[in-house]
Design a protein around this motif. Structure first.
Motif, mmCIF file in Angstrom:
data_model
loop_
_atom_site.group_PDB
_atom_site.id
_atom_site.type_symbol
_atom_site.label_atom_id
_atom_site.label_comp_id
_atom_site.label_asym_id
_atom_site.label_seq_id
_atom_site.Cartn_x
_atom_site.Cartn_y
_atom_site.Cartn_z
ATOM 1 N N ASP A 45 118.604 -0.240 109.922
ATOM 2 C CA ASP A 45 117.507 0.652 110.279
ATOM 3 C C ASP A 45 116.741 1.156 109.063
ATOM 4 O O ASP A 45 115.536 0.993 108.950
ATOM 5 C CB ASP A 45 118.053 1.827 111.088
ATOM 6 N N SER A 46 117.444 1.793 108.139
ATOM 7 C CA SER A 46 116.831 2.361 106.947
ATOM 8 C C SER A 46 117.938 2.647 105.951
ATOM 9 O O SER A 46 119.112 2.503 106.259
ATOM 10 C CB SER A 46 116.084 3.654 107.282
ATOM 11 N N ARG A 70 110.787 2.897 105.104
ATOM 12 C CA ARG A 70 112.132 2.961 105.695
ATOM 13 C C ARG A 70 113.242 3.029 104.653
ATOM 14 O O ARG A 70 114.336 3.476 104.934
ATOM 15 C CB ARG A 70 112.400 1.742 106.586
ATOM 16 N N TYR A 71 112.953 2.537 103.456
ATOM 17 C CA TYR A 71 113.973 2.490 102.406
ATOM 18 C C TYR A 71 113.494 3.223 101.165
ATOM 19 O O TYR A 71 112.322 3.143 100.804
ATOM 20 C CB TYR A 71 114.303 1.039 102.037
ATOM 21 N N HIS A 113 116.416 10.534 100.742
ATOM 22 C CA HIS A 113 116.228 9.702 101.933
ATOM 23 C C HIS A 113 116.524 10.497 103.211
ATOM 24 O O HIS A 113 115.771 10.422 104.183
ATOM 25 C CB HIS A 113 117.115 8.457 101.860
ATOM 26 N N LYS A 116 113.652 12.813 103.967
ATOM 27 C CA LYS A 116 112.496 12.066 104.488
ATOM 28 C C LYS A 116 112.703 11.671 105.941
ATOM 29 O O LYS A 116 111.793 11.779 106.757
ATOM 30 C CB LYS A 116 112.243 10.804 103.657
ATOM 31 N N MET A 117 113.892 11.201 106.261
ATOM 32 C CA MET A 117 114.171 10.781 107.638
ATOM 33 C C MET A 117 114.147 11.973 108.588
ATOM 34 O O MET A 117 113.618 11.878 109.697
ATOM 35 C CB MET A 117 115.521 10.062 107.725
ATOM 36 N N LYS A 118 114.681 13.104 108.145
ATOM 37 C CA LYS A 118 114.654 14.309 108.973
ATOM 38 C C LYS A 118 113.215 14.753 109.214
ATOM 39 O O LYS A 118 112.829 15.077 110.338
ATOM 40 C CB LYS A 118 115.452 15.429 108.302
ATOM 41 N N ARG A 120 110.536 12.881 109.080
ATOM 42 C CA ARG A 120 109.863 11.898 109.925
ATOM 43 C C ARG A 120 110.193 12.144 111.391
ATOM 44 O O ARG A 120 109.316 12.089 112.251
ATOM 45 C CB ARG A 120 110.268 10.482 109.535
ATOM 46 N N LYS A 121 111.452 12.451 111.690
ATOM 47 C CA LYS A 121 111.842 12.732 113.072
ATOM 48 C C LYS A 121 111.138 13.983 113.584
ATOM 49 O O LYS A 121 110.714 14.040 114.731
ATOM 50 C CB LYS A 121 113.352 12.910 113.179
#
Length: 185
Positions: A45-46, A70-71, A113, A116-118, A120-121
């Motif tokens: 996924d990432s 994503r990465y 990372h 960033k993912m948090k 983005r969600k």
């Protein structure tokens, strides 16, 4: 957290993998080419890419371009190579590598990372009517009690949310509860 290690010499990639395993990380793939890393990344996924400046089939910036956002990347290279890295938001570590520096850098990139993912969600999920109501109520309390303008109350809520790493509605609930306790006293 998915981790992909990409080094042109497989022996070096395996050494980095061994260090990470001893440090409590579990890399998902060890590759020798950018193409293999791209294939591994598409299966996941990432996560994080740990690579050198030059791979057998591309340079790090091409790999980063294909995989961002994503990465996140940890670039390992000479001081001159990492000094000129582009984009500048790539975390870099100069050679020769020290085990503790590698583990600290991986921890740092993992934290970046995760944030960033948090974020983005949070951006992807629109606010519910209840969340908008709670935010409005908290703003009204700030305006009433602290004589903020509407804009100042909004900025205060935003800052509180960023400082706490919380959604704005969560911070608004906190303000309502705290100010509600003040009223009871």
């Amino acid at each position: 957290m998915n981790i992909i290690i990409v080094f042109p010499q497989i022996e070096n990639a395996k050494k980095v993998r061994s260090i990470l395993l001893k440090g409590g990380y579990s890399p998902d793939a060890v590759c020798c080419t950018g193409a293999a890393a791209l294939k591994a990344a598409n299966d996941l996924d990432s996560g994080i890419i740990i690579c050198t400046y030059r791979l057998a089939d591309m340079v790090y910036s091409e790999l980063y371009e294909y995989l961002a956002p994503r990465y996140d990347m940890l670039l390992i290279g000479s001081k001159s190579q990492i000094a000129d890295r582009d984009p500048a938001d790539i975390t870099a570590l100069s050679t020769p590598l020290k085990v503790h520096e590698l583990l600290q850098a991986v921890e740092q990139v993992s934290d970046i990372h995760a944030r960033k993912m948090k974020k983005r969600k949070q951006v992807l999920r629109p606010r519910t009517d209840e969340e908008r109501r709670v935010i409005g109520e908290a703003k009204e309390l700030l305006i009433e009690r602290h004589h903020y303008s509407e804009e100042e109350a909004h900025r205060h809520l935003q800052k509180l949310s960023m400082d706490n790493g919380a959604r704005m509605a969560e911070s608004a609930w906190m303000i309502i509860r705290l100010m509600g306790q003040d009223e009871e006293k």
